[in-house]
Design a protein around this motif. Structure first.
Motif, short mmCIF file in Angstrom:
data_model
loop_
_atom_site.label_atom_id
_atom_site.label_comp_id
_atom_site.label_asym_id
_atom_site.label_seq_id
_atom_site.Cartn_x
_atom_site.Cartn_y
_atom_site.Cartn_z
N ASN A 67 24.55 -6.56 -27.70
CA ASN A 67 23.75 -6.76 -28.91
C ASN A 67 22.46 -5.95 -28.93
N ALA A 68 22.32 -4.99 -28.05
CA ALA A 68 21.13 -4.15 -28.03
C ALA A 68 21.31 -2.97 -28.98
N ASP A 69 20.22 -2.28 -29.25
CA ASP A 69 20.23 -1.10 -30.12
C ASP A 69 20.16 0.14 -29.24
N PRO A 70 21.17 1.02 -29.28
CA PRO A 70 21.14 2.19 -28.40
C PRO A 70 19.98 3.13 -28.68
N HIS A 71 19.46 3.09 -29.91
CA HIS A 71 18.35 3.97 -30.26
C HIS A 71 17.03 3.54 -29.63
N SER A 72 16.92 2.28 -29.25
CA SER A 72 15.62 1.77 -28.82
C SER A 72 15.59 1.11 -27.45
N PHE A 73 16.75 0.87 -26.82
CA PHE A 73 16.70 0.17 -25.53
C PHE A 73 16.11 1.09 -24.47
N GLY A 74 15.40 0.49 -23.52
CA GLY A 74 14.79 1.26 -22.44
C GLY A 74 15.30 0.79 -21.09
N LEU A 75 14.81 1.43 -20.03
CA LEU A 75 15.25 1.12 -18.68
C LEU A 75 14.10 0.59 -17.83
N SER A 76 14.45 -0.28 -16.90
CA SER A 76 13.50 -0.70 -15.88
C SER A 76 13.48 0.37 -14.78
N ALA A 77 12.53 0.23 -13.88
CA ALA A 77 12.45 1.18 -12.77
C ALA A 77 13.72 1.10 -11.90
N VAL A 78 14.25 -0.11 -11.75
CA VAL A 78 15.47 -0.29 -10.95
C VAL A 78 16.64 0.40 -11.62
N GLN A 79 16.76 0.26 -12.95
CA GLN A 79 17.87 0.91 -13.66
C GLN A 79 17.75 2.42 -13.61
N ALA A 80 16.53 2.94 -13.72
CA ALA A 80 16.33 4.39 -13.63
C ALA A 80 16.77 4.90 -12.26
N ALA A 81 16.50 4.10 -11.23
CA ALA A 81 16.93 4.49 -9.88
C ALA A 81 18.45 4.47 -9.76
N GLU A 82 19.10 3.56 -10.47
CA GLU A 82 20.57 3.51 -10.46
C GLU A 82 21.16 4.85 -10.88
N LEU A 83 20.57 5.45 -11.89
CA LEU A 83 21.11 6.71 -12.41
C LEU A 83 21.10 7.79 -11.32
N GLU A 84 20.03 7.85 -10.57
CA GLU A 84 19.90 8.91 -9.58
C GLU A 84 20.70 8.63 -8.31
N ASN A 85 21.24 7.42 -8.18
CA ASN A 85 22.05 7.07 -7.01
C ASN A 85 23.53 6.94 -7.35
N ALA A 86 23.91 7.33 -8.58
CA ALA A 86 25.29 7.18 -9.02
C ALA A 86 26.15 8.35 -8.55
N ASP A 87 27.46 8.11 -8.49
CA ASP A 87 28.40 9.20 -8.27
C ASP A 87 28.69 9.94 -9.58
N LEU A 88 28.60 9.22 -10.69
CA LEU A 88 28.83 9.80 -12.01
C LEU A 88 28.05 9.00 -13.04
N VAL A 89 27.42 9.70 -13.97
CA VAL A 89 26.73 9.06 -15.09
C VAL A 89 27.45 9.45 -16.37
N VAL A 90 27.86 8.45 -17.14
CA VAL A 90 28.49 8.68 -18.44
C VAL A 90 27.50 8.25 -19.50
N HIS A 91 27.16 9.16 -20.40
CA HIS A 91 26.22 8.84 -21.47
C HIS A 91 26.73 9.40 -22.79
N ASN A 92 26.17 8.92 -23.88
CA ASN A 92 26.63 9.35 -25.20
C ASN A 92 26.10 10.73 -25.55
N GLY A 93 24.77 10.91 -25.40
CA GLY A 93 24.16 12.18 -25.76
C GLY A 93 23.98 12.31 -27.26
N LEU A 94 23.66 13.54 -27.70
CA LEU A 94 23.41 13.86 -29.10
C LEU A 94 22.25 13.03 -29.67
#
Length: 319
Positions: A67-94
C-alpha cells in the motif's frame, strides 16, 4: 567527568551498538545460518514477480511496503545497506522510485549487479491528453509498464536470466521451471483480460485516472486516455484549477463519467472533480501502483490485475 560516569556512558554506547547490529541482522535476514544468496527488489509488484521466479532458491527482500507509493517511499539506513550487500538488485527505473534511485546507483557503482525492469520493457512515453494538453512530462518515458501483462512476461524472462547469471548458488533448472510456470499464468491473464475488456463497447473504452498510470494497458487493450486529475506520471505533482477545468471539458466532450482512483491514495482529488461536474461522476478504486497486504484484494500481481480488470469492465459498462 568521573571514571564511573565515563564507564557508564561507554556501557550505554556499547549496548546501543549491539542493539543496532541485532536489528540490522533481523531486518536484512542475514542472521546466523542464513547463507542463501540475496536478491533485493525495490517495489512490491516487482518483488512478487521475482519471488514467483526464485521460489526457495534465494532470499528475496522487498523494500517497498504494501500500500505504499513508489514515487515517495524512502529507505532506512539498514535498507540502503541491503542494496549494497545484495547479489542482485531488481528495480523499476525510468524515474519511478524517485527517492531510491541514488541508493540503487550507489549499489551499482560498488559492483552489485542491477536490473532496471522498466528500461527493458520497450517503454512507452507519456502522451498528450486528448483535450487537456500535454500535461507534465509528455514525451518522457512512462515507468508503469506492469499494466500490460505481455510486457511483464518479457521482463519476467529477463529477470530469470539475470538471476541465473548473477546469483551464485541457485538451481538453474528450478528457477527456469518456476519461470516457465509463471509465464503460463501471465499468458492466461493476458488472454482473460482481453476477453473481459471485449464486453466494453469501443466508444466507452475511455480512461480518466488520478494520474497517468494506465498508458500501457490502454496501448495493449485499445483504450483512449482522456486525461488525469493530476496531469503527470507521478503522484508527487498537484493539479491546478485550469487542469481540472480542462479535464472537465474533455470528460464532458467524450461523455465520460467514470474516474478510476488509486486505492492507495485518498480520493480527495477525484471527489473534487465530482463536484466540478455537478456530482454525476462515478469514482472507481483501482490498485495501480502497489500491492496490498495478503487478503486485502491485491496481494499478488495476478490478483491485482484481475481485480482491476473486473473493476474497469464494471465501471465502463455499468454492470
Amino acid at each position: 567527568m568521573s571514571v564511573r560516569v565515563r564507564a557508564a556512558r561507554l556501557r550505554a554506547l556499547l549496548l546501543t551498538l549491539v542493539a543496532f547490529l541485532v536489528v540490522a541482522g533481523t531486518a536484512t535476514g542475514c542472521g546466523p545460518g542464513d547463507d542463501r544468496p540475496r536478491i533485493v527488489v525495490t517495489t512490491n509488484i516487482l518483488g512478487d514477480i521475482t519471488r514467483e521466479i526464485v521460489g526457495g532458491e534465494a532470499e528475496v527482500s522487498v523494500l517497498m511496503k504494501p500500500n505504499a507509493d513508489p514515487h515517495s517511499f524512502g529507505l532506512s539506513a539498514v535498507q540502503a545497506a541491503e542494496l549494497e550487500n545484495a547479489d542482485l538488485v531488481v528495480h523499476n527505473g525510468l524515474g519511478l522510485e524517485e527517492n531510491v534511485t541514488r541508493h540503487v546507483e550507489a549499489a551499482r557503482d560498488s559492483g552489485v549487479a542491477t536490473f532496471a525492469a522498466g528500461e527493458a520493457a520497450d517503454p512507452l512515453t507519456f502522451q498528450a491528453d486528448e483535450e487537456g494538453g500535454p500535461g507534465d512530462g509528455a514525451g518522457a518515458p512512462d515507468p508503469h509498464f506492469w499494466t500490460d501483462p505481455d510486457r511483464v512476461r518479457k521482463v519476467a524472462g529477463l529477470i530469470t536470466d539475470r538471476i541465473v547469471e548473477h546469483v551464485d548458488g541457485v538451481d538453474e533448472k528450478a528457477v527456469r521451471g518456476n519461470a516457465e510456470r509463471y509465464d503460463g499464468e501471465l499468458a492466461a491473464l493476458s488472454t482473460w483480460m482481453e476477453k473481459s475488456f471485449a464486453a466494453i463497447d469501443e466508444g466507452r473504452r475511455a480512461l480518466v485516472t488520478n494520474h497517468h498510470v494506465f498508458g500501457y494497458l490502454a496501448d495493449r487493450f485499445g483504450f483512449r486516455v482522456i486525461g488525469a486529475v493530476i496531469p503527470s506520471g507521478t503522484t508527487l505533482a498537484s493539479p491546478s484549477s485550469s487542469d481540472l477545468r480542462s479535464l472537465t471539458r474533455a470528460m464532458e466532450k467524450a461523455d465520460v463519467r467514470t474516474v478510476f482512483a488509486d486505492s492507495s491514495q485518498p480520493t480527495r482529488l477525484a471527489d473534487v472533480l465530482r463536484r466540478e461536474m455537478g456530482g454525476d461522476v462515478n469514482v472507481v478504486p483501482l490498485y495501480s501502483e502497489s500491492l496490498t497486504e495478503k487478503g486485502e484484494g491485491a496481494g499478488t500481481y495476478l490478483e491485482m490485475m484481475r481485480a482491476n480488470t473486473s473493476a474497469m469492465t464494471e465501471g465502463l459498462t455499468g454492470n
